[in-house]
Write a protein that holds these residues in place. Sequence first.
Motif, PDB file in Angstrom:
ATOM      1  N   LYS A   7      -6.811  -2.079  -5.132  1.00 35.78           N
ATOM      2  CA  LYS A   7      -8.011  -1.439  -4.569  1.00 35.78           C
ATOM      3  C   LYS A   7      -9.223  -1.730  -5.463  1.00 35.78           C
ATOM      4  N   LYS A   8      -9.015  -1.697  -6.774  1.00 31.32           N
ATOM      5  CA  LYS A   8     -10.118  -1.923  -7.719  1.00 31.32           C
ATOM      6  C   LYS A   8     -10.615  -3.371  -7.663  1.00 31.32           C
ATOM      7  N   GLU A  46      -5.693  -0.895   5.787  1.00 28.17           N
ATOM      8  CA  GLU A  46      -6.848  -0.798   4.891  1.00 28.17           C
ATOM      9  C   GLU A  46      -6.416  -0.455   3.470  1.00 28.17           C
ATOM     10  N   ILE A  47      -6.858  -1.254   2.507  1.00 29.24           N
ATOM     11  CA  ILE A  47      -6.470  -1.042   1.105  1.00 29.24           C
ATOM     12  C   ILE A  47      -6.964   0.309   0.586  1.00 29.24           C
ATOM     13  N   GLN A  48      -8.113   0.765   1.064  1.00 33.55           N
ATOM     14  CA  GLN A  48      -8.633   2.068   0.612  1.00 33.55           C
ATOM     15  C   GLN A  48      -7.681   3.193   1.031  1.00 33.55           C
ATOM     16  N   GLU A  49      -7.176   3.094   2.264  1.00 32.42           N
ATOM     17  CA  GLU A  49      -6.232   4.103   2.750  1.00 32.42           C
ATOM     18  C   GLU A  49      -4.903   3.998   2.013  1.00 32.42           C
ATOM     19  N   LYS A  50      -4.432   2.769   1.808  1.00 33.66           N
ATOM     20  CA  LYS A  50      -3.196   2.566   1.068  1.00 33.66           C
ATOM     21  C   LYS A  50      -3.311   3.183  -0.321  1.00 33.66           C
ATOM     22  N   ALA A  51      -4.442   2.981  -0.971  1.00 26.80           N
ATOM     23  CA  ALA A  51      -4.654   3.498  -2.321  1.00 26.80           C
ATOM     24  C   ALA A  51      -4.676   5.027  -2.326  1.00 26.80           C
ATOM     25  N   LYS A  52      -5.252   5.613  -1.294  1.00 29.54           N
ATOM     26  CA  LYS A  52      -5.289   7.076  -1.201  1.00 29.54           C
ATOM     27  C   LYS A  52      -3.860   7.633  -1.161  1.00 29.54           C
ATOM     28  N   ASN A  99      -0.323   1.235   6.890  1.00 25.14           N
ATOM     29  CA  ASN A  99      -1.780   1.191   6.866  1.00 25.14           C
ATOM     30  C   ASN A  99      -2.267  -0.209   6.519  1.00 25.14           C
ATOM     31  N   ILE A 130      -3.046   0.660  -6.348  1.00 24.05           N
ATOM     32  CA  ILE A 130      -4.289   1.226  -6.877  1.00 24.05           C
ATOM     33  C   ILE A 130      -5.080   0.135  -7.635  1.00 24.05           C
ATOM     34  N   GLU A 176      -2.077   7.167  -4.542  1.00 23.58           N
ATOM     35  CA  GLU A 176      -2.443   8.193  -5.524  1.00 23.58           C
ATOM     36  C   GLU A 176      -1.640   9.469  -5.281  1.00 23.58           C
TER      37      GLU A 176
END
Length: 89
Positions: free
Chosen positions: A86-87, A34-40, A32, A83, A43
């Motif tokens: 992402k922040k 996108e960092i948002q997707e990676k973070a999902k 992936n 994670i 988690e």
Amino acid sequence: MHEHEGEAKINCPTFQKQEPIMKGLTNKINTNKEIQEKAKFAEELQKEVAVLLSCPDHKSENLDCKNCHFIAMLRKKAADLIIKAKKLV
């Protein structure tokens, strides 16, 4: 090189059940962009790793258990870093 060469050979039903799930999540993180997707997915990976780290059958003197926890901790640290990244975005 053989297909399974280099893979962890840990004789534990809990590890054998969790390993394909964790590998799948790791692949999703790695592919992936996108960092948002990676973070999902990171988690989700944390939850799967927690199953190994809280295993009721863990025996600290057992080599399979030591290897399992070592692999689980590496994956946990990687997921934690993603994670945190992402922040920062």
